[in-house]
Design an enzyme around this catalytic site. Sequence first.
Site, short mmCIF file in Angstrom:
data_model
loop_
_atom_site.label_atom_id
_atom_site.label_comp_id
_atom_site.label_asym_id
_atom_site.label_seq_id
_atom_site.Cartn_x
_atom_site.Cartn_y
_atom_site.Cartn_z
N SER A 16 0.83 -1.22 0.00
CA SER A 16 0.00 0.00 0.00
C SER A 16 0.86 1.27 0.00
O SER A 16 0.48 2.28 -0.61
CB SER A 16 -1.00 0.01 1.17
OG SER A 16 -0.35 0.22 2.39
N ARG A 68 21.83 -13.79 1.34
CA ARG A 68 21.49 -12.37 1.24
C ARG A 68 22.35 -11.65 0.20
O ARG A 68 21.83 -10.90 -0.63
CB ARG A 68 21.68 -11.71 2.60
CG ARG A 68 21.19 -10.26 2.67
CD ARG A 68 21.65 -9.56 3.92
NE ARG A 68 21.45 -10.40 5.09
CZ ARG A 68 20.31 -10.51 5.77
NH1 ARG A 68 19.27 -9.81 5.40
NH2 ARG A 68 20.22 -11.29 6.81
N MET A 93 10.75 -6.88 3.64
CA MET A 93 11.02 -7.57 4.90
C MET A 93 12.39 -8.23 4.92
O MET A 93 12.58 -9.28 5.55
CB MET A 93 9.92 -8.62 5.15
CG MET A 93 8.53 -8.03 5.26
SD MET A 93 8.39 -6.77 6.55
CE MET A 93 8.45 -7.83 8.00
N ARG A 94 13.36 -7.66 4.24
CA ARG A 94 14.71 -8.23 4.29
C ARG A 94 15.70 -7.13 4.60
O ARG A 94 15.69 -6.08 3.96
CB ARG A 94 15.03 -8.89 2.96
CG ARG A 94 16.33 -9.64 2.98
CD ARG A 94 16.49 -10.66 1.88
NE ARG A 94 17.02 -11.91 2.45
CZ ARG A 94 17.56 -12.88 1.73
NH1 ARG A 94 17.62 -12.79 0.43
NH2 ARG A 94 18.04 -13.96 2.32
N ASN A 110 13.37 4.25 3.91
CA ASN A 110 12.44 3.25 4.44
C ASN A 110 11.34 3.99 5.20
O ASN A 110 11.56 5.10 5.70
CB ASN A 110 13.16 2.30 5.39
CG ASN A 110 12.25 1.20 5.92
OD1 ASN A 110 11.43 0.66 5.18
ND2 ASN A 110 12.38 0.88 7.20
N HIS A 112 8.70 3.36 8.48
CA HIS A 112 8.53 2.48 9.64
C HIS A 112 7.34 2.97 10.47
O HIS A 112 7.20 4.17 10.69
CB HIS A 112 9.82 2.49 10.48
CG HIS A 112 9.76 1.55 11.64
ND1 HIS A 112 9.96 0.20 11.48
CD2 HIS A 112 9.49 1.76 12.95
CE1 HIS A 112 9.81 -0.39 12.67
NE2 HIS A 112 9.54 0.53 13.57
N ASP A 148 16.51 -0.08 11.35
CA ASP A 148 15.62 1.09 11.48
C ASP A 148 16.29 2.25 12.22
O ASP A 148 15.61 3.05 12.87
CB ASP A 148 14.31 0.69 12.21
CG ASP A 148 13.54 -0.38 11.45
OD1 ASP A 148 13.54 -0.35 10.22
OD2 ASP A 148 12.95 -1.26 12.11
C1 GRF Z 1 4.01 -0.59 6.72
O1 GRF Z 1 3.40 -0.45 7.98
C2 GRF Z 1 5.42 -0.07 6.77
O2 GRF Z 1 5.61 0.99 7.65
C3 GRF Z 1 6.18 -1.28 7.27
O3 GRF Z 1 5.56 -2.38 6.68
C4 GRF Z 1 4.21 -2.07 6.35
C5 GRF Z 1 4.06 -2.30 4.90
O4 GRF Z 1 2.74 -2.11 4.44
N1 GRF Z 1 7.59 -1.15 6.97
P1 GRF Z 1 2.46 -1.98 2.88
O5 GRF Z 1 3.03 -3.25 2.23
O6 GRF Z 1 3.12 -0.75 2.38
O7 GRF Z 1 0.97 -1.94 2.75
#
Ligand code: GRF
Length: 195
Positions: A16, A68, A93-94, A110, A112, A148
């Site tokens: 999203s 990786r 997620m990596r 990024n 967060h 992060d």
């Molecule tokens: C979001 O909450 C972002 O902050 C975190 O992972 C989630 C990803 O959501 N890093 P989307 O895939 O962008 O919907």
Amino acid sequence: MTGQVRIGILISGRGSNMVALVEAMQDGRVPNAQVAVVISDQLQAAGLAAARERGIETLPIERDGRKRVDHDREVVAALKERGVNLVCLAGYMRVLSSEFIAAFPNRILNIHPSLLPSFPGLDAQRQALAHGAKISGCTVHFVDETLDGGPIIAQRAVPVSEDDTVETLSARILAQEHDLYAEAVASLVKDDRRE
Ligand code: GRF
């Protein structure tokens, strides 16, 4: 940097935030920038179809079973081949290898779902609730070798309600993430144009 900023977005799932960035470029809210490619490390990521529907090139580069560094090398090569000069992680997620980070110095962002440096890592919204935080939010930051922990570019505060669940708090934060990410990229790209 002058000329068009070419953005590569890395996702692992829903996408999203990626869609929010793509729509911001397509609406002209980020002048002089375009999304060149969306790469997912998960073949099944829902965000891949969402990107294709918006006319963006997608590239799944599966991570499973690969080291990786090898995976990162392929991702970096794909980004460089497409002239990407700004990388946006959006639910990727990596953790990136140092080689990846060195390939795009100060050019990886990024988002967060907390007010960093509070609640880094996974389940930031759950962490905020577990600590009884009254205010949480979201952060756009540069990616470095820490989890992060890179320099903060932009933040937005979001109130936590007494009756929040992880789902309700996440949804309230996510709405702000979409807005903040596009705003942060727009201001960074504007600065590029002045150089
Ligand atoms: C979001 O909450 C972002 O902050 C975190 O992972 C989630 C990803 O959501 N890093 P989307 O895939 O962008 O919907």
